[in-house]
Design a protein around this motif. Structure first.
Motif, PDB file in Angstrom:
ATOM      1  N   ASP A  43     -11.144 -64.411 -56.562  1.00 55.52           N
ATOM      2  CA  ASP A  43     -12.280 -63.420 -57.016  1.00 55.52           C
ATOM      3  C   ASP A  43     -13.148 -63.061 -55.691  1.00 55.52           C
ATOM      4  O   ASP A  43     -12.680 -63.322 -54.498  1.00 55.52           O
ATOM      5  CB  ASP A  43     -13.319 -63.965 -57.792  1.00 55.52           C
ATOM      6  CG  ASP A  43     -14.210 -65.247 -57.409  1.00 55.52           C
ATOM      7  OD1 ASP A  43     -13.797 -65.691 -56.129  1.00 55.52           O
ATOM      8  OD2 ASP A  43     -15.160 -65.639 -57.623  1.00 55.52           O
ATOM      9  N   GLY A  44     -13.935 -62.215 -55.767  1.00 52.90           N
ATOM     10  CA  GLY A  44     -14.770 -61.442 -54.650  1.00 52.90           C
ATOM     11  C   GLY A  44     -15.249 -62.622 -53.666  1.00 52.90           C
ATOM     12  O   GLY A  44     -15.162 -62.498 -52.273  1.00 52.90           O
ATOM     13  N   PHE A  45     -15.956 -63.833 -54.150  1.00 53.11           N
ATOM     14  CA  PHE A  45     -16.638 -64.753 -53.188  1.00 53.11           C
ATOM     15  C   PHE A  45     -15.414 -65.429 -52.505  1.00 53.11           C
ATOM     16  O   PHE A  45     -15.482 -65.696 -51.142  1.00 53.11           O
ATOM     17  CB  PHE A  45     -17.172 -65.899 -54.121  1.00 53.11           C
ATOM     18  CG  PHE A  45     -18.231 -65.104 -54.916  1.00 53.11           C
ATOM     19  CD1 PHE A  45     -19.213 -64.477 -54.227  1.00 53.11           C
ATOM     20  CD2 PHE A  45     -18.660 -65.198 -56.246  1.00 53.11           C
ATOM     21  CE1 PHE A  45     -20.350 -63.890 -54.791  1.00 53.11           C
ATOM     22  CE2 PHE A  45     -19.453 -64.774 -57.021  1.00 53.11           C
ATOM     23  CZ  PHE A  45     -20.638 -64.030 -56.222  1.00 53.11           C
ATOM     24  N   ALA A  46     -14.401 -65.933 -53.035  1.00 47.54           N
ATOM     25  CA  ALA A  46     -13.080 -66.523 -52.432  1.00 47.54           C
ATOM     26  C   ALA A  46     -12.569 -65.560 -51.416  1.00 47.54           C
ATOM     27  O   ALA A  46     -12.268 -65.902 -50.065  1.00 47.54           O
ATOM     28  CB  ALA A  46     -11.986 -66.728 -53.364  1.00 47.54           C
ATOM     29  N   LEU A  47     -12.493 -64.316 -51.577  1.00 45.81           N
ATOM     30  CA  LEU A  47     -12.022 -63.236 -50.468  1.00 45.81           C
ATOM     31  C   LEU A  47     -12.873 -63.045 -49.411  1.00 45.81           C
ATOM     32  O   LEU A  47     -12.632 -63.030 -48.232  1.00 45.81           O
ATOM     33  CB  LEU A  47     -11.607 -62.029 -51.070  1.00 45.81           C
ATOM     34  CG  LEU A  47     -10.444 -61.968 -52.260  1.00 45.81           C
ATOM     35  CD1 LEU A  47     -10.252 -60.632 -53.068  1.00 45.81           C
ATOM     36  CD2 LEU A  47      -9.008 -62.170 -51.515  1.00 45.81           C
ATOM     37  N   ARG A  48     -14.057 -63.198 -49.787  1.00 48.07           N
ATOM     38  CA  ARG A  48     -15.234 -62.909 -48.671  1.00 48.07           C
ATOM     39  C   ARG A  48     -15.090 -64.362 -47.699  1.00 48.07           C
ATOM     40  O   ARG A  48     -15.256 -64.160 -46.651  1.00 48.07           O
ATOM     41  CB  ARG A  48     -16.491 -63.035 -49.349  1.00 48.07           C
ATOM     42  CG  ARG A  48     -17.156 -61.728 -49.960  1.00 48.07           C
ATOM     43  CD  ARG A  48     -18.200 -61.664 -50.787  1.00 48.07           C
ATOM     44  NE  ARG A  48     -18.053 -60.813 -52.067  1.00 48.07           N
ATOM     45  CZ  ARG A  48     -18.967 -60.290 -52.762  1.00 48.07           C
ATOM     46  NH1 ARG A  48     -20.276 -61.062 -52.917  1.00 48.07           N
ATOM     47  NH2 ARG A  48     -18.782 -59.620 -53.527  1.00 48.07           N
ATOM     48  N   TYR A  49     -14.967 -65.297 -48.323  1.00 54.13           N
ATOM     49  CA  TYR A  49     -14.845 -66.599 -47.593  1.00 54.13           C
ATOM     50  C   TYR A  49     -13.642 -66.688 -46.743  1.00 54.13           C
ATOM     51  O   TYR A  49     -13.564 -66.907 -45.532  1.00 54.13           O
ATOM     52  CB  TYR A  49     -14.525 -67.746 -48.549  1.00 54.13           C
ATOM     53  CG  TYR A  49     -14.291 -69.122 -47.778  1.00 54.13           C
ATOM     54  CD1 TYR A  49     -15.687 -69.947 -47.136  1.00 54.13           C
ATOM     55  CD2 TYR A  49     -13.209 -69.688 -47.909  1.00 54.13           C
ATOM     56  CE1 TYR A  49     -15.203 -70.933 -46.678  1.00 54.13           C
ATOM     57  CE2 TYR A  49     -13.047 -70.887 -47.268  1.00 54.13           C
ATOM     58  CZ  TYR A  49     -13.864 -71.504 -46.523  1.00 54.13           C
ATOM     59  OH  TYR A  49     -13.637 -72.814 -46.027  1.00 54.13           O
ATOM     60  N   ARG A  50     -12.489 -66.137 -47.288  1.00 49.40           N
ATOM     61  CA  ARG A  50     -11.359 -66.069 -46.694  1.00 49.40           C
ATOM     62  C   ARG A  50     -11.442 -65.133 -45.312  1.00 49.40           C
ATOM     63  O   ARG A  50     -10.879 -65.502 -44.228  1.00 49.40           O
ATOM     64  CB  ARG A  50     -10.269 -65.485 -47.346  1.00 49.40           C
ATOM     65  CG  ARG A  50      -8.803 -66.590 -47.357  1.00 49.40           C
ATOM     66  CD  ARG A  50      -7.893 -66.183 -48.263  1.00 49.40           C
ATOM     67  NE  ARG A  50      -8.322 -66.527 -49.592  1.00 49.40           N
ATOM     68  CZ  ARG A  50      -7.916 -66.132 -50.813  1.00 49.40           C
ATOM     69  NH1 ARG A  50      -6.916 -65.150 -50.901  1.00 49.40           N
ATOM     70  NH2 ARG A  50      -8.146 -66.807 -51.975  1.00 49.40           N
ATOM     71  N   GLY A  51     -11.939 -64.069 -45.521  1.00 46.98           N
ATOM     72  CA  GLY A  51     -12.338 -63.086 -44.459  1.00 46.98           C
ATOM     73  C   GLY A  51     -13.186 -63.579 -43.448  1.00 46.98           C
ATOM     74  O   GLY A  51     -12.986 -63.458 -42.107  1.00 46.98           O
ATOM     75  N   ALA A  52     -14.178 -64.564 -43.914  1.00 46.71           N
ATOM     76  CA  ALA A  52     -15.038 -64.984 -42.806  1.00 46.71           C
ATOM     77  C   ALA A  52     -14.207 -66.114 -42.099  1.00 46.71           C
ATOM     78  O   ALA A  52     -14.467 -66.182 -40.716  1.00 46.71           O
ATOM     79  CB  ALA A  52     -16.183 -65.749 -43.705  1.00 46.71           C
ATOM     80  N   MET A  53     -13.390 -67.014 -42.568  1.00 45.59           N
ATOM     81  CA  MET A  53     -12.577 -67.892 -42.015  1.00 45.59           C
ATOM     82  C   MET A  53     -11.663 -67.234 -41.035  1.00 45.59           C
ATOM     83  O   MET A  53     -11.511 -67.729 -39.829  1.00 45.59           O
ATOM     84  CB  MET A  53     -11.968 -68.541 -42.997  1.00 45.59           C
ATOM     85  CG  MET A  53     -12.549 -69.603 -43.756  1.00 45.59           C
ATOM     86  SD  MET A  53     -13.632 -70.981 -42.835  1.00 45.59           S
ATOM     87  CE  MET A  53     -15.313 -70.344 -43.135  1.00 45.59           C
ATOM     88  N   GLU A  54     -11.076 -66.106 -41.356  1.00 49.24           N
ATOM     89  CA  GLU A  54     -10.300 -65.376 -40.504  1.00 49.24           C
ATOM     90  C   GLU A  54     -11.040 -64.924 -39.130  1.00 49.24           C
ATOM     91  O   GLU A  54     -10.317 -65.096 -37.948  1.00 49.24           O
ATOM     92  CB  GLU A  54      -9.584 -64.212 -41.179  1.00 49.24           C
ATOM     93  CG  GLU A  54      -8.510 -64.583 -42.040  1.00 49.24           C
ATOM     94  CD  GLU A  54      -8.162 -63.154 -42.784  1.00 49.24           C
ATOM     95  OE1 GLU A  54      -8.811 -62.054 -42.520  1.00 49.24           O
ATOM     96  OE2 GLU A  54      -7.430 -63.490 -43.850  1.00 49.24           O
ATOM     97  N   ALA A  55     -12.017 -64.577 -39.197  1.00 45.25           N
ATOM     98  CA  ALA A  55     -12.894 -64.032 -38.057  1.00 45.25           C
ATOM     99  C   ALA A  55     -13.459 -65.319 -37.229  1.00 45.25           C
ATOM    100  O   ALA A  55     -13.385 -65.311 -35.869  1.00 45.25           O
ATOM    101  CB  ALA A  55     -14.266 -63.396 -38.415  1.00 45.25           C
ATOM    102  N   LEU A  56     -13.519 -66.333 -37.978  1.00 45.48           N
ATOM    103  CA  LEU A  56     -13.944 -67.641 -37.015  1.00 45.48           C
ATOM    104  C   LEU A  56     -12.744 -67.975 -36.127  1.00 45.48           C
ATOM    105  O   LEU A  56     -12.633 -68.322 -35.083  1.00 45.48           O
ATOM    106  CB  LEU A  56     -14.403 -68.888 -37.893  1.00 45.48           C
ATOM    107  CG  LEU A  56     -15.742 -68.652 -38.549  1.00 45.48           C
ATOM    108  CD1 LEU A  56     -16.089 -69.660 -39.599  1.00 45.48           C
ATOM    109  CD2 LEU A  56     -17.052 -68.766 -37.583  1.00 45.48           C
ATOM    110  N   GLU A  57     -11.271 -68.006 -37.088  1.00 42.32           N
ATOM    111  CA  GLU A  57     -10.086 -68.639 -36.398  1.00 42.32           C
ATOM    112  C   GLU A  57      -9.860 -67.403 -35.244  1.00 42.32           C
ATOM    113  O   GLU A  57      -9.625 -68.071 -34.144  1.00 42.32           O
ATOM    114  CB  GLU A  57      -9.036 -68.588 -37.504  1.00 42.32           C
ATOM    115  CG  GLU A  57      -7.978 -69.208 -37.447  1.00 42.32           C
ATOM    116  CD  GLU A  57      -7.245 -69.646 -38.692  1.00 42.32           C
ATOM    117  OE1 GLU A  57      -5.810 -68.949 -38.297  1.00 42.32           O
ATOM    118  OE2 GLU A  57      -7.532 -69.711 -39.721  1.00 42.32           O
ATOM    119  N   ALA A  58     -10.205 -66.223 -35.487  1.00 43.39           N
ATOM    120  CA  ALA A  58      -9.613 -65.405 -34.431  1.00 43.39           C
ATOM    121  C   ALA A  58     -10.552 -65.579 -33.169  1.00 43.39           C
ATOM    122  O   ALA A  58     -10.217 -65.355 -31.905  1.00 43.39           O
ATOM    123  CB  ALA A  58      -9.973 -63.978 -34.686  1.00 43.39           C
TER     124      ALA A  58
END
Length: 189
Positions: A43-58
């Motif tokens: 869902d939208g929240f899970a995808l937002r979270y995933r994107g945020a985690m990708e930014a932190l990881e990068a």
């Protein structure tokens, strides 16, 4: 069966979650809280979270799990959650709120606790709701271009009406934009 050929427009929640987190990282924040919903699934929240985690990881910034806050998506819910969260984690310098309503509840709680936004804590929202433009401080948020979304959907519909047999199913990704408000500032050393 006919509906399967209808066109659709959608927003990329993952890309927007990433953009929100990158905005906080670029301002120098590393002790960032996320106020969101369910993190599992698609869902939208899970995808937002995933994107945020990708930014932190990068950026090579580790995420402290204790800074993930499952919140009710209402002003009161966000306000109450933020008060207890900041009592427990007062060293947090930024919040990614997964909706503008949550962002406003968080900001109000911080102000009632004697913390200034953005001087002490930066807050970024998500949605670009009209009220955010008139809030004090004006909300920094990531939003989809709703006008463009409406235009694109209308074009798909007209195409289906005019050429019901030949209209191809199309999907359109609506780009996101960062609305720079006053709620995000540089990290305080």
């Amino acid at each position: 069966a006919e509906l399967t050929r209808a066109g659709s427009v959608f927003i990329d929640d993952r890309m927007m979650g990433r953009a929100a987190m990158e905005t906080l990282l670029q301002a120098g924040h590393t002790r960032i809280a996320i106020f969101g919903g369910v993190r599992q699934g698609d869902d939208g929240f899970a995808l937002r979270y995933r994107g945020a985690m990708e930014a932190l990881e990068a950026a090579g910034v580790p995420f402290d799990e204790e800074r993930y806050v499952d919140t009710r998506f209402s002003l009161r819910g966000a306000y109450e959650t933020a008060r207890s969260f900041f009592e427990a984690k007062p060293d947090t310098t930024a919040v990614f709120a997964m909706s503008d309503t949550v962002a406003m509840g968080v900001i109000r709680a911080l102000q009632d606790m004697g913390r200034n936004v953005p001087r002490d804590v930066s807050v970024i929202g998500y949605d670009g709701i009209e009220m955010g433009k008139f809030y004090i401080p004006r909300l920094t948020t990531v939003a989809q271009d709703t006008e463009r979304m409406g235009r694109q959907a209308a074009l798909y519909l007209i195409e289906r009406i005019e050429n019901p047999r030949t209209a191809v199913s199309e999907t359109g990704l609506i780009p996101t934009r960062l609305i720079k408000g006053e709620s995000v500032g540089p990290v305080k050393e």
